[in-house]
Design a protein around this motif. Structure first.
Motif, mmCIF file in Angstrom:
data_model
loop_
_atom_site.group_PDB
_atom_site.id
_atom_site.type_symbol
_atom_site.label_atom_id
_atom_site.label_comp_id
_atom_site.label_asym_id
_atom_site.label_seq_id
_atom_site.Cartn_x
_atom_site.Cartn_y
_atom_site.Cartn_z
ATOM 1 N N ILE A 184 -44.038 -12.107 -21.848
ATOM 2 C CA ILE A 184 -44.125 -10.666 -21.564
ATOM 3 C C ILE A 184 -45.292 -10.100 -22.416
ATOM 4 C CG2 ILE A 184 -42.942 -8.279 -21.726
ATOM 5 C CD1 ILE A 184 -40.317 -10.266 -21.583
ATOM 6 N N SER B 296 -48.361 -9.812 -26.795
ATOM 7 C CA SER B 296 -47.342 -10.723 -25.918
ATOM 8 C C SER B 296 -46.454 -11.109 -26.707
ATOM 9 C CB SER B 296 -47.942 -11.630 -24.963
ATOM 10 O OG SER B 296 -48.584 -12.471 -25.610
ATOM 11 N N CYS C 52 -38.667 -1.655 -15.600
ATOM 12 C CA CYS C 52 -39.921 -1.598 -16.027
ATOM 13 C C CYS C 52 -40.868 -1.137 -14.718
ATOM 14 C CB CYS C 52 -40.506 -3.004 -16.392
ATOM 15 S SG CYS C 52 -40.093 -3.504 -17.785
ATOM 16 N N TYR D 272 -47.090 -6.773 -23.450
ATOM 17 C CA TYR D 272 -46.936 -5.062 -23.593
ATOM 18 C C TYR D 272 -48.011 -4.545 -24.300
ATOM 19 C CZ TYR D 272 -44.781 -6.774 -27.957
ATOM 20 O OH TYR D 272 -44.453 -7.837 -28.997
ATOM 21 N N ILE E 140 -44.384 -2.490 -21.260
ATOM 22 C CA ILE E 140 -44.581 -3.718 -20.715
ATOM 23 C C ILE E 140 -45.671 -3.718 -19.482
ATOM 24 C CG2 ILE E 140 -43.270 -5.683 -19.318
ATOM 25 C CD1 ILE E 140 -40.968 -4.777 -21.275
ATOM 26 N N TYR F 215 -39.613 -0.151 -22.363
ATOM 27 C CA TYR F 215 -40.029 -0.624 -20.800
ATOM 28 C C TYR F 215 -41.376 0.021 -20.532
ATOM 29 C CZ TYR F 215 -35.280 -1.929 -20.978
ATOM 30 O OH TYR F 215 -33.886 -2.690 -21.019
ATOM 31 N N LEU G 173 -44.475 -2.786 -14.316
ATOM 32 C CA LEU G 173 -44.426 -4.520 -13.932
ATOM 33 C C LEU G 173 -44.568 -4.728 -12.783
ATOM 34 C CD1 LEU G 173 -43.729 -6.952 -15.806
ATOM 35 C CD2 LEU G 173 -41.569 -6.882 -14.741
#
Length: 142
Positions: free
Chosen positions: A111, A120, A139, A113, A87, A84, A142
């Motif tokens: 997503i 992604s 996250c 990362y 991300i 997490y 994020l």
């Protein structure tokens, strides 16, 4: 918490055409070959069955699983664990033909990362709002 992949008609058509092409490429030469043996038939039918089974399993067993520290993106044999904290960004996308994708719908999310090979992954959870809400809880970046 686990989310299944959304499956749309476009994806079903693409998979159906792919399976039809595989069957045609493997079975038409077998049917037209007058010198085939039982071993030839067994090998070709096995290849056909295994190819179709692998594609169906990979395409329709897609899951996105929230583990305590990572998001597991899983489709058949293919698995990606995304911590997490790695991300960085989440966007909606309809571009499903490029990049790393584990999805079955054009209505998808991408997503981004830090430590990914391509940076992604594109996914298509059935309940996008609930998925995004859960991802935001877990996250910090994020």
């Amino acid at each position: 918490m686990e989310f299944r992949s959304k499956v749309d008609n476009f994806f079903v058509v693409v998979i159906s055409i792919t399976l039809f092409i595989i069957m045609a490429v493997l079975l038409i030469p077998l049917i037209l070959d007058n010198d085939k043996t039982l071993v030839d038939v067994i090998i070709v039918l096995s290849l056909c069955f295994l190819s179709i089974a692998f594609i169906l399993w990979t395409s329709f067993s897609i899951k996105y699983i929230f583990n305590p520290d990572t998001l597991l993106v899983k489709g058949g044999l293919f698995k990606t664990c995304i911590p997490y904290e790695d991300i960085t960004k989440l966007t909606e996308t309809t571009e499903i033909f490029t990049g790393y994708r584990v999805l079955a719908s054009k209505d998808s999310l991408e997503i981004f990362y830090k430590k990914g090979i391509l940076g992604s992954v594109k996914i298509s959870p059935t309940d996008k709002k609930r998925f995004v809400s859960e991802l935001k809880k877990r996250c910090p970046n994020l």
